[in-house]
Design an enzyme around this catalytic site. Sequence first.
Site, short mmCIF file in Angstrom:
data_model
loop_
_atom_site.label_atom_id
_atom_site.label_comp_id
_atom_site.label_asym_id
_atom_site.label_seq_id
_atom_site.Cartn_x
_atom_site.Cartn_y
_atom_site.Cartn_z
N LYS A 40 1.33 8.09 -4.33
CA LYS A 40 0.73 9.23 -3.65
C LYS A 40 1.33 10.55 -4.12
O LYS A 40 0.62 11.54 -4.33
CB LYS A 40 0.91 9.08 -2.14
N SER A 45 -2.37 5.17 7.05
CA SER A 45 -1.59 6.30 6.53
C SER A 45 -2.27 7.65 6.69
O SER A 45 -1.65 8.68 6.46
CB SER A 45 -1.28 6.07 5.04
#
Length: 932
Positions: free
Chosen positions: A865, A822
């Site tokens: 996140k 990511s």
Amino acid sequence: MGSNNGRAMKLALVPLPKGSVLLPGVTLRIPVSNRPDLANLLSALLDQTNLGKRDGNTITFGCVPLRSPLLSNDGQQLIDDGSVDGAKKEEFDAIDAGQARKEDLFRYGTVGKVIGVQRRAYAEPFLVVQGVQRFTIKHILRERPFFEGEVVLHNERDAISSDAETVELFQQLRQLSRELITLLRLSSLLPSTGTRLSPLVARKFEVYIAKTDLSQAGNLADFMADVADPTFEEKLRVLASFALRTRLERVVELLARQVQGIKNSVKVTTISTSSFPSNSPFDISQIDPRDRELLARRVMAGLTGLTPPGAAGGRNNEDEKETNEVDELQKRLQEAELSPEARKVADKELRRLRKMNPANAEYGVCRTYLENIADIPWTKVTEDKLGPETLKRARNQLDEDHYGLETIKKRLLEYLAVLRLKQSTNQDVERQIAALTKELDAANEVLAEKDVPALSESDRVSLEAKLNLLQSRRLADKSPILLLVGPPGTGKTSLARSVATSLGRKFHRISLGGVRDEAEIRGHRRTYVAAMPGLIVNGLKKVGVANPVFLLDEIDKVGGANFQGDPSAAMLEVLDPEQNSTFVDHYINIPIDLSKVLFIATANSLDTIPAPLLDRMETITLSGYTTVEKRHIAKRHLIPKQIRANGLAEGQVVLSDEVVDKVITSYTRESGVRNLERELGSICRHKAVQYADAVDNGRLDTYNPVVALGDLEDILGIERFDEEIAEKHGRPGVVTGLVAYSTGGQGSILFIEVADMPGNGRVQLTGKLGDVLKESVEVALTWVKAHSFELGLTHDPNEDIMKNRSLHVHCPAGAIPKDGPSAGLAHTIGLISLFTGKAVPPQIAMTGEVSLRGRVMPVGGIKEKLIGAHRAGVKTVLLPEQNRKDVKDVPQEVHDGLQIVYVRHIWEAIRQVWPGAHWPGQHHINFVESRL
């Protein structure tokens, strides 16, 4: 009660366990566990031995039985057995020898000499004590740490009398003793598996009785009183009998009743007392064979002191007891409403049981098997609380017990809705079936009375066809098999309890962690010794209904295939909705319907669950709680729970949202809330100490219930985890990425730092990076090198940007392992920032995987996140376009505080980071957008 002209002395006293009496010449085992008084006494005696005040080879103390509500303090009988007041009986039953008071002790006792200590494997130790001499307690000197009193000792020889009546009683005692021993010798007729009296032991008893003279009459009476196994009150009366004549009268009465009880039990009416001399064998062949077998069983009962019905302290006729047990078992089987297969097997086993000798080992096996069948709930169910308010009540119950977890709540409400609709449909079908059945019954009655059919043949056939059709429309209740997968501490187990509560069903938890034997699931076959049913059948027996909620906890930790079988394979039949209606346990060996059981399994990971087993379950994933969810859970559940658990009242501990958030982010890093609850408990205990001090000092007005941020370091110590905060100023080569912790439930920002130096094109990676993360750096560098001309980094498309240059990529917090793809977008932007000298705005964070074509691909952990970015002060977040759907799960307050930009290609991300910059390859951006 005899002369009290004995010697007075101080003696340590030990209360005997309930129901125990020590007589002179008899040994008794006293359990040592949970007896602090006995431990203190032995320690004191050992200290005296070490100081030379006592002979170490002889340890003596007074053994005092507990009093009885049926006897006076002098041993006189007050009332008959069974008529004692209930409150007195309960008070007496509650007396514990280890916590006895002086009011609980009997007036008389026996001096006991310790002759040894016994302890078998995995059993509590016993102190073996032999009775020496009777005594009377004058008064108690102290109760703790052990009893000590002034006692008067009684010499047995002082009580001996040689009058004619005493001699006659002694002769009766010897004759009854020999007669009882002769009867007990018949225990040798029993099978070898039963309890039996060894002929050698019986012979030693006879020799001892024959050698006893009048001077030892008291010792023989005490010994035979213990052998006859009288009631507790009768033993106390023998202990209180200091006069020899009184003692002989009471023991002779006991022995006569014992001998006559054994004779009556086998209906031997022709045998007189003189028929049992010790020197003439008893002719067992003269007894009827059926009575012979019963005699053998009665003799075994005689070992424990059989007495005829109606006698004081007697027991019921054993044969009647066995018959009553079988009849009671038959009644239980009839009430169990067995299935046809179970009924057939139970009737067969019951017939075998009636024909079997109770002394046979197979008798107990057969009876245990039938008892297990009777305990299984074949048809008994709990009526589900299914009404107009069912869904509303269930929704409120789930919301009250758990915060969040909307996916699992939705699935459970769907199940309840389907169950409610099925019940309504079945009720309509049952009404129609009842109407058709009534019409057919009425037609049959007319035909029986008038011999004229009320319906034509065609109408009858039509009605029967409709009836069969309606019966086929009944909807079966096949409960789903749910698998809750998530990190520890996320509420999987408690969620299953809430489901049972909302349904009104019984709940049973089966822990599968570490189960390595298939037989634990499906039971042992009856051929094995001590075979029993498996966990599933035992669970049904415990709840007593056929439709409970079963929680199969930690199903991912079931042992794999080994020499004992495969437990996970044994679960296949249990968890298959198409097969579990005929589940067969190895022990029961009869099909059992499990289709009504609602199975909810839990697991932390799917990796260790076999594919066939996983395919049979409906998987629902529970992600870890976010910081916002943890705050709500703490305020709603954990803080009130810890306040109550630590003896405080509501309002005596006050924690603001800022304090709770600080505990969550700086003192815990987990997916669930277990550690959070521990930390909140520490805070409550700290405030409990302050409150208790304020109350004790009379300064309650100085107590402050509010916990401030500055107090946390004093209470919980230094912060264990540091939270990353967005930088205020940007610099080239530094970019803000997003990370979701592997523990689940929490996310944060992660700074990615890139630096260059003169070199040979080498790339160094630090920060404890995983292989996937290293590969994402290589992909990002390859894309930047391939597009260096379009980015304005080189003047020639063939020029190598890494010529005479080396790179160092570092991710701070080097002690924490990092991995995953990511960070590819952040690495790419960081390299471009370093090579161009353009700083990335510190208020921008990004996440996404990058391909060699420059496409930004989706990643996981979006919810965590974004919450971490919002907490760190980030204003703008770049996300892959394909993660747009994941933003729907983000709390509204986080969604409102962030500007979320979706990108599909690196060029789009470049334009969002540096919107005013001009790139030589600007036309490529437009070309990429048109292609996308």
